[in-house]
Design an enzyme around this catalytic site. Structure first.
Site, PDB file in Angstrom:
ATOM      1  CB  ILE A   2      -0.954  -0.023   1.232  1.00 47.84           C
ATOM      2  CG1 ILE A   2      -2.185   0.819   0.995  1.00 47.84           C
ATOM      3  CG2 ILE A   2      -0.231   0.354   2.504  1.00 47.84           C
ATOM      4  CD1 ILE A   2      -3.293   0.573   2.002  1.00 47.84           C
TER       5      ILE A   2
ATOM      6  CG  ASN B  91      11.759  -5.461   7.250  1.00 51.43           C
ATOM      7  OD1 ASN B  91      12.959  -5.397   7.053  1.00 51.43           O
ATOM      8  ND2 ASN B  91      10.887  -4.697   6.604  1.00 51.43           N
TER       9      ASN B  91
ATOM     10  CD  GLU C 161       6.122  -0.609   9.571  1.00 53.32           C
ATOM     11  OE1 GLU C 161       5.113  -0.640   8.847  1.00 53.32           O
ATOM     12  OE2 GLU C 161       7.049   0.203   9.408  1.00 53.32           O
TER      13      GLU C 161
ATOM     14  CG  HIS D 276       5.472  -9.297   5.433  1.00 53.55           C
ATOM     15  ND1 HIS D 276       5.198  -9.354   6.785  1.00 53.55           N
ATOM     16  CD2 HIS D 276       6.135  -8.132   5.242  1.00 53.55           C
ATOM     17  CE1 HIS D 276       5.664  -8.268   7.373  1.00 53.55           C
ATOM     18  NE2 HIS D 276       6.259  -7.509   6.460  1.00 53.55           N
TER      19      HIS D 276
HETATM   20  P1  AMP Z   1       7.116  -4.700   7.579  1.00 48.15           P
HETATM   21  O1  AMP Z   1       7.621  -3.409   8.122  1.00 48.15           O
HETATM   22  O2  AMP Z   1       8.191  -5.542   6.970  1.00 48.15           O
HETATM   23  O3  AMP Z   1       6.275  -5.451   8.589  1.00 48.15           O
HETATM   24  O4  AMP Z   1       6.192  -4.318   6.348  1.00 48.15           O
HETATM   25  C1  AMP Z   1       4.807  -4.172   6.408  1.00 48.15           C
HETATM   26  C2  AMP Z   1       4.384  -3.642   5.068  1.00 48.15           C
HETATM   27  O5  AMP Z   1       2.992  -3.810   4.936  1.00 48.15           O
HETATM   28  C3  AMP Z   1       4.684  -2.157   4.835  1.00 48.15           C
HETATM   29  O6  AMP Z   1       5.514  -2.023   3.684  1.00 48.15           O
HETATM   30  C4  AMP Z   1       3.298  -1.537   4.622  1.00 48.15           C
HETATM   31  O7  AMP Z   1       3.292  -0.507   3.671  1.00 48.15           O
HETATM   32  C5  AMP Z   1       2.503  -2.747   4.177  1.00 48.15           C
HETATM   33  N1  AMP Z   1       1.074  -2.673   4.407  1.00 48.15           N
HETATM   34  C6  AMP Z   1       0.447  -2.348   5.554  1.00 48.15           C
HETATM   35  N2  AMP Z   1      -0.886  -2.423   5.396  1.00 48.15           N
HETATM   36  C7  AMP Z   1      -1.110  -2.821   4.132  1.00 48.15           C
HETATM   37  C8  AMP Z   1      -2.275  -3.073   3.349  1.00 48.15           C
HETATM   38  N3  AMP Z   1      -3.510  -2.941   3.872  1.00 48.15           N
HETATM   39  N4  AMP Z   1      -2.128  -3.462   2.065  1.00 48.15           N
HETATM   40  C9  AMP Z   1      -0.889  -3.586   1.530  1.00 48.15           C
HETATM   41  N5  AMP Z   1       0.253  -3.370   2.212  1.00 48.15           N
HETATM   42  C10 AMP Z   1       0.140  -2.984   3.497  1.00 48.15           C
END
Ligand code: AMP
Length: 119
Positions: free
Chosen positions: A34, A91, A99, A104
């Protein structure tokens, strides 16, 4: 860390929140991030409830593990980035800056991605 069924990717998997789907099979879902950090930024996730790679590698079936690996490479081929190159990143945990507590892989591509870590 226990799996949190209310994390955002769990909600996407249950269809409670939409996603911009790139790939899906029995074990894997991939969708566009996103908040993209590169021209191509896809998230590849297992459908099972795994927090991290260490959790996944300990508890997932061989079929689930093979599916995630095969799907990730197939997505790179299908979206046309295999030739020019791409970066996969997972991550993990606090020090890894994770996060969303559902395993993922970020797939970044579409430009030269620079050094592996910020200097
Ligand atoms: P991380 O910091 O590795 O946990 O990455 C989490 C990722 O999820 C971030 O790059 C966000 O931009 C992405 N993200 C969070 N919510 C959504 C969503 N609803 N759809 C797509 N990506 C998302």
């Amino acid at each position: 860390m226990a799996y949190d069924r209310d994390n955002i990717f769990a909600r996407i998997l249950r269809g409670e929140i939409p996603c911009d789907k790139v790939y899906e099979d029995e074990f894997v879902l991939a969708f566009n991030d996103i908040n993209p950090q590169a021209p191509t930024h896809v998230l590849v996730i297992p459908k099972g409830e795994y927090v991290s790679m260490d959790d996944f590698s300990e508890k997932a079936s061989a079929e689930e593990i093979a599916a995630l690996m095969r799907a990730t490479g197939q997505i790179a081929r299908d979206i046309g980035v295999a030739q020019a190159g791409y970066r996969l990143l997972a991550n993990t945990g606090e020090n890894g800056g994770q996060e969303v507590p559902h395993l993922h892989f970020h797939l970044f591509a579409g430009r030269s991605l620079g050094p592996m870590l910020a200097q």
